[in-house]
Write an enzyme that holds these catalytic residues in place. Structure first.
Site, PDB file in Angstrom:
ATOM      1  N   TYR A 142       0.824  -1.209   0.000  1.00 56.63           N
ATOM      2  CA  TYR A 142       0.000   0.000   0.000  1.00 56.63           C
ATOM      3  C   TYR A 142       0.861   1.263   0.000  1.00 56.63           C
ATOM      4  O   TYR A 142       0.368   2.358  -0.250  1.00 56.63           O
ATOM      5  CB  TYR A 142      -0.941   0.024   1.216  1.00 56.63           C
ATOM      6  CG  TYR A 142      -2.035  -1.019   1.185  1.00 56.63           C
ATOM      7  CD1 TYR A 142      -2.200  -1.858   0.093  1.00 56.63           C
ATOM      8  CD2 TYR A 142      -2.901  -1.163   2.253  1.00 56.63           C
ATOM      9  CE1 TYR A 142      -3.191  -2.822   0.076  1.00 56.63           C
ATOM     10  CE2 TYR A 142      -3.903  -2.126   2.241  1.00 56.63           C
ATOM     11  CZ  TYR A 142      -4.040  -2.958   1.144  1.00 56.63           C
ATOM     12  OH  TYR A 142      -5.025  -3.905   1.128  1.00 56.63           O
ATOM     13  N   LYS A 191       3.125 -15.350   2.251  1.00 58.07           N
ATOM     14  CA  LYS A 191       3.019 -16.092   0.981  1.00 58.07           C
ATOM     15  C   LYS A 191       4.444 -16.452   0.578  1.00 58.07           C
ATOM     16  O   LYS A 191       4.936 -16.089  -0.492  1.00 58.07           O
ATOM     17  CB  LYS A 191       2.303 -15.206  -0.056  1.00 58.07           C
ATOM     18  CG  LYS A 191       1.940 -15.899  -1.340  1.00 58.07           C
ATOM     19  CD  LYS A 191       0.818 -16.907  -1.210  1.00 58.07           C
ATOM     20  CE  LYS A 191       0.568 -17.593  -2.542  1.00 58.07           C
ATOM     21  NZ  LYS A 191      -0.236 -18.819  -2.423  1.00 58.07           N
ATOM     22  N   ASP A 223      -3.286 -18.204   1.665  1.00 56.58           N
ATOM     23  CA  ASP A 223      -4.451 -18.871   1.066  1.00 56.58           C
ATOM     24  C   ASP A 223      -5.022 -19.913   2.021  1.00 56.58           C
ATOM     25  O   ASP A 223      -6.237 -20.025   2.208  1.00 56.58           O
ATOM     26  CB  ASP A 223      -4.097 -19.483  -0.307  1.00 56.58           C
ATOM     27  CG  ASP A 223      -2.703 -20.066  -0.364  1.00 56.58           C
ATOM     28  OD1 ASP A 223      -1.929 -19.899   0.610  1.00 56.58           O
ATOM     29  OD2 ASP A 223      -2.367 -20.702  -1.369  1.00 56.58           O
ATOM     30  N   ASP A 247      -5.400  -6.552   5.981  1.00 53.56           N
ATOM     31  CA  ASP A 247      -6.593  -5.822   5.556  1.00 53.56           C
ATOM     32  C   ASP A 247      -7.689  -6.820   5.171  1.00 53.56           C
ATOM     33  O   ASP A 247      -8.837  -6.737   5.618  1.00 53.56           O
ATOM     34  CB  ASP A 247      -6.197  -4.946   4.348  1.00 53.56           C
ATOM     35  CG  ASP A 247      -7.274  -3.983   3.928  1.00 53.56           C
ATOM     36  OD1 ASP A 247      -8.290  -3.872   4.639  1.00 53.56           O
ATOM     37  OD2 ASP A 247      -7.113  -3.336   2.881  1.00 53.56           O
ATOM     38  N   ASP A 251     -11.137  -8.335   7.707  1.00 53.73           N
ATOM     39  CA  ASP A 251     -12.547  -8.210   7.318  1.00 53.73           C
ATOM     40  C   ASP A 251     -13.223  -9.579   7.313  1.00 53.73           C
ATOM     41  O   ASP A 251     -14.378  -9.709   7.716  1.00 53.73           O
ATOM     42  CB  ASP A 251     -12.682  -7.561   5.941  1.00 53.73           C
ATOM     43  CG  ASP A 251     -12.868  -6.056   6.052  1.00 53.73           C
ATOM     44  OD1 ASP A 251     -12.421  -5.493   7.074  1.00 53.73           O
ATOM     45  OD2 ASP A 251     -13.447  -5.450   5.137  1.00 53.73           O
TER      46      ASP A 251
END
Ligand code: NAD
Length: 357
Positions: A142, A191, A223, A247, A251
């Site tokens: 980001y 990852k 994943d 992020d 959620d």
């Protein structure tokens, strides 16, 4: 002790829910012998209306003088047509940067009385979900180099991720410290089978883990983590991860608990000062109607006591009061949903919490 707390009530339901948390803190102060001095500062749309700026310098200075900061929410349709740089939401990035807040803590807990509100099956939620996501907040993709250019197939865009050992270590230490105050387990999510930043992340976390022999450490690919969160969320205590993975996963975790009106968050930096806020927005559709659920903000105030002021017993008392009010069957409209019953208003729910305290 006397504590200085900056209040950033913001827009929409912000003032109602922050007032609720203030009365809870005042009651806690009376019960445990602390005094809180609250000072209001402008932020978001309310600040734009009064000063033309979403984050006036006076607000930043006031927060820097305070022991900690409690935020309601910012934004609303009134300011939606403004350019991105001048929108209320811009103030959130600005205040986090000004206070040096690089750690985001988002607990997700299912209260037994609210198990029916979770989209997961009762045999999964019945095992008790109580996890904390520790998300890196100021680095990663980001904040990396980005741009648009002409590429092999014509117009293309790119974003890059960069993490330093320093950034990984400091978020890792925050996770291990949080785990010490909880059930002593850390899962680092990356990852590492594909990304170079993740391989550095994993090597650094392994080195750190060796310094915390009392913490049970493991790592998981993102994943698999997304899958495990809905398959068996009870396996997690503290999850630590990068900005983007955090992020997305936070959620996902928040949905497991059923209602957005229940979930608090904390943003922390190097010192003890932090900024505490509900994860939901300013809910313009119910603003000014005394219908908001104040619990996410009340639980944010409990996190403020625990993480910024070191008042764990006081934080426990607030969390227990929330549990008892829900066990007694009291619900605001968002928690009641389609179920029969008379919803409590924001002030009525606050009164129930105060009486439990
Ligand atoms: P929202 O979270 O404000 O509302 C989504 C839905 O949840 C609405 O139906 C709302 O009524 C309900 N809801 C939210 N909090 C509730 C509570 N405490 N009690 C009962 N119901 C609640 O999200 P949105 O509608 O997408 O955004 C509204 C505004 O908030 C936008 O301007 C957005 O940019 C802003 N926003 C701010 C923050 C923040 O300040 N940190 C975060 C998210 C969104």
């Amino acid at each position: 002790m006397n504590y200085q707390i900056a209040l950033l009530k913001g827009d929409g339901i912000g003032p109602e829910i922050v007032e609720s948390a203030v009365s809870v803190l005042e009651t806690i102060g009376q019960k445990y012998g602390h005094s809180f001095a609250f000072t209001d500062y402008l932020i978001g749309g309310a600040a734009i209306d009064r000063t033309g700026q979403p984050l006036p310098q006076e607000t930043v200075d006031g927060c820097l003088r305070s022991d900690s900061v409690l935020l309601g929410a910012v934004g609303g349709p009134k300011w939606d047509s403004r350019p991105a740089e001048l929108r209320p939401e811009k103030a959130l990035l600005g205040i986090r940067a000004a206070l040096g807040l690089y750690t985001n803590l988002r607990p997700a807990k299912i209260y037994p009385a609210l198990r029916d509100a979770s989209p997961l099956r009762p045999e999964i939620t019945g095992k008790g979900v109580d996890l904390l996501i520790v998300r890196e907040l100021t680095g990663g993709i980001y904040f990396g180099e980005r741009g648009c250019r002409e590429g092999k197939f014509g117009e293309e865009a790119f974003d890059t991720e960069c993490y330093s050992v320093y950034e990984i270590e400091r978020i890792g230490r925050a996770a291990f410290a949080a785990a010490k105050k909880r059930r002593g387990r850390v899962t680092s999510i990356d990852k590492a089978n594909v990304l170079e930043t993740s391989r550095l992340w994993r090597r650094t976390m392994h080195r750190l883990a060796a310094e915390y022999p009392d913490i049970a450490y493991s790592d998981l690919l993102v994943d698999n983590a997304a899958m495990q969160l809905v398959r068996d969320p009870a396996q997690f205590d503290v999850i630590v991860t990068s900005n983007m993975f955090g992020d997305i996963l936070s959620d996902e975790a928040s949905q497991i608990t059923g209602s957005i009106g229940m979930l608090p968050s904390a943003s922390l930096g190097d010192g003890t000062r932090g900024m505490y806020e509900p994860i939901h927005g300013s809910a313009p559709d119910i603003a000014g109607q005394n219908r908001a659920n104040p619990i996410a903000t009340v639980l944010s105030a409990a996190m403020l006591l625990r993480y910024s002021l070191g008042l764990s017993a006081e934080a426990d008392a607030i969390e227990a009061a929330v549990g008892s009010v829900l066990d007694a069957g009291y619900r605001t409209a968002d928690l009641l949903g389609q179920m029969p019953g008379e919803p409590l208003s924001c002030t009525e729910m606050t009164a129930k919490l105060l009486s439990k305290l």
